[in-house]
Structure formats: C-alpha cells, structure tokens
Write an enzyme that holds these catalytic residues in place. Sequence first.
Site, PDB file in Angstrom:
ATOM      1  N   ASP A  16      42.535  70.353-104.661  1.00 56.74           N
ATOM      2  CA  ASP A  16      42.942  70.183-103.346  1.00 56.74           C
ATOM      3  C   ASP A  16      44.161  71.401-103.034  1.00 56.74           C
ATOM      4  O   ASP A  16      45.423  70.333-103.366  1.00 56.74           O
ATOM      5  CB  ASP A  16      43.177  68.322-102.502  1.00 56.74           C
ATOM      6  N   GLU A  89      39.190  73.081 -91.598  1.00 56.08           N
ATOM      7  CA  GLU A  89      39.757  72.436 -90.558  1.00 56.08           C
ATOM      8  C   GLU A  89      39.643  72.598 -89.721  1.00 56.08           C
ATOM      9  O   GLU A  89      39.969  73.442 -90.057  1.00 56.08           O
ATOM     10  CB  GLU A  89      40.839  71.221 -90.663  1.00 56.08           C
ATOM     11  N   LYS A 125      36.060  70.277 -91.943  1.00 54.14           N
ATOM     12  CA  LYS A 125      36.880  68.519 -91.887  1.00 54.14           C
ATOM     13  C   LYS A 125      37.467  68.148 -90.256  1.00 54.14           C
ATOM     14  O   LYS A 125      38.026  69.390 -90.076  1.00 54.14           O
ATOM     15  CB  LYS A 125      37.540  69.400 -92.656  1.00 54.14           C
ATOM     16  N   THR A 149      37.961  63.165 -92.594  1.00 52.36           N
ATOM     17  CA  THR A 149      38.655  62.738 -92.703  1.00 52.36           C
ATOM     18  C   THR A 149      40.018  61.879 -92.710  1.00 52.36           C
ATOM     19  O   THR A 149      39.865  61.763 -91.400  1.00 52.36           O
ATOM     20  CB  THR A 149      39.910  64.187 -93.321  1.00 52.36           C
ATOM     21  N   PHE A 171      41.677  58.496 -97.944  1.00 54.91           N
ATOM     22  CA  PHE A 171      42.934  58.642 -98.323  1.00 54.91           C
ATOM     23  C   PHE A 171      43.976  57.344 -99.335  1.00 54.91           C
ATOM     24  O   PHE A 171      44.296  56.664 -98.592  1.00 54.91           O
ATOM     25  CB  PHE A 171      43.561  58.754 -97.075  1.00 54.91           C
TER      26      PHE A 171
END
Length: 316
Positions: A16, A89, A125, A149, A171
């Site tokens: 990440d 993203e 994303k 996400t 998350f």
Amino acid sequence: MNQLQLLKQHSTVVADTGDFLQLARFAPQDATTNPSLILKAVLQPDYAPLLESTVAAHKNASLDDIVDQVLVRFGLEILKVVPGRVSTEVDARLSFDRDATVARGRRLIALYEQAGISRERVLIKVAATWEGIQAARELEKDGIFCNLTLLFAFCQAVACADAKVRLISPFVGRIYDWHKKSMGATWDEAARSLSNDPGVQSVTRIFNYYKQHGIATQVMGASFRNVGQITALSGCDLLTISPDLLAKLETADAPFERALGADLGEAQPAITYDEAAFRYALNDDAMATEKLAEGIRGFAVDAGKLDAMIEKLRSQ
C-alpha cells in the site's frame, strides 16, 4: 520463517504505497495507491524528477489529463516491480458523479493500454458510494476491473457484490479508530484486539458472507494500524499493507494460525439493496457515514494539493 513469509502462505500480500523504490524488498504480488500516497511520494526528492518530466511532457494538456498522466506514470513504474496488478484511483471529488467516474476510469485504462499494459493488470479504484458502485458496475461490464475503496459498512460490501466488482477494500484501521475514539476512556485495548477488534470483525463478516454465498468479489483488508490486525485476518483473499508494517512483519517470527477460511461462522441470509435501502442502511451506520465522508474529504484535499503542484510546475 518470518511473519511476512508466513502471511504469504495464507493471503496475497499487496503493498500500500506510491513509493515504488521500496517495493522490491517485500516482493508483494500487487500494489495499491491513492491520492494521499501519490502526494506523499512526489514530495520526496527521489520522485520529484518523475513529476517534473511528466508535467513537462504534457504541459499543454488539461489539468485533469496531466493528473491522470502522473497517476499512470507511477502505476507503470510500480508494474515494473510487482508481477500482478496496480490500483489507480479516480479523483475522490468525483465520488458522487457516476458518469464522470466511468469516463475517468475508461481514460485511465486507455492510458495504461497505450503504454502497453493490459487492463487485466490494473484495478480502477473508486469510492464505495452508491454512485461509485454503479460506475464500477458499468466499468466491469467493459472488462475494466475495479477496486472499491473507503468501504466501512456491510451494505457497501453487499452492493459491491451485486455490482460484480472485482475487489473491495474494507478499511480495518479507520473502523478501529472510530470505535476507539467513540468509547473514550472505556476503551480496553487488550480486550478489543485481534479477533475482537471492530475492524477485524467487520472484514471477517464480509469475507464469511461472500464465501457462504459463492460471491466472486475478492476481499482485500486495508488500512491497518498494527501487525495484530493483519495476522487476525490471515486467510483473507488479499491484504494491502504499508511499507512500515511490512517491515515489522519481516522482522517478526512469532507464529500465527490462518484466521479466515476454515470456519465461515453462522450462516448469513442473502441480502440485496436498491438505492433507497442502501442509502438508509449507510445512514443508519454512524461510523460508516462519518468515515466515508471523512475519507472522501481527505483524499479530495490531497488531490487539490497535487493539482497545485502540477499547476506551479506547468507555469514555470
């Protein structure tokens, strides 16, 4: 065998980070990025030339076009290191605009394909708002794989499965943060660790639901605060982990058992959500509502900072 090696026996390990110079050390399968990680990377001297050269090469393009070029440039560098996929993203400021998200996702994929990268190696994303999930539904129909996400609520996971998205990123750490702050002085860290961690429990519920109902969407635990959260989710399809925590796993050798997959727990009935039911369920979850809004705002702020850096370079 260290904990990182052991973890790789149970789950696909994903890095990440936008810092692709660190990736080879940990040998992850995939990598994920977001606006905050890209901003963090371009502020480092090692990456300033990459930003400068990309902006210079596209100086006359629109700001949005240049931003996408920068994102893809980082993605291309990452794909030189990882054998699998990179997540790139869509601008968080489009989180409530379905059509604009679809258009941006298609443009990002087109840039990758122009650079010789097949779409199978890229995940677009998108924030797991109702509009984002419906945009992902359309992108998936085009063979463009999506990573949903900022996922905090069970209803988000169910809607993503219904949209047949490739992957979701619930998350863990931000759920943990909310509950710890909410409970204040009554929070008991030891009692709420490992399988009792509220973030771990959320991902476990989603993982078990997907497996019970034969849902193909992959679950990738994300946003970890400590190694215990990671090992408590070993066996999850994928786990995306920051370089700091990857380093801690690499230097630890305490054994742990596979946590997910062997026992799927109590049977959960199948659920579906239309738009109204989804919005009500999300609204009814104070933690998810607050953390989703906070996450979008945070990514939008960092996207704005990246815009400003690009505009400054372009004007020089």
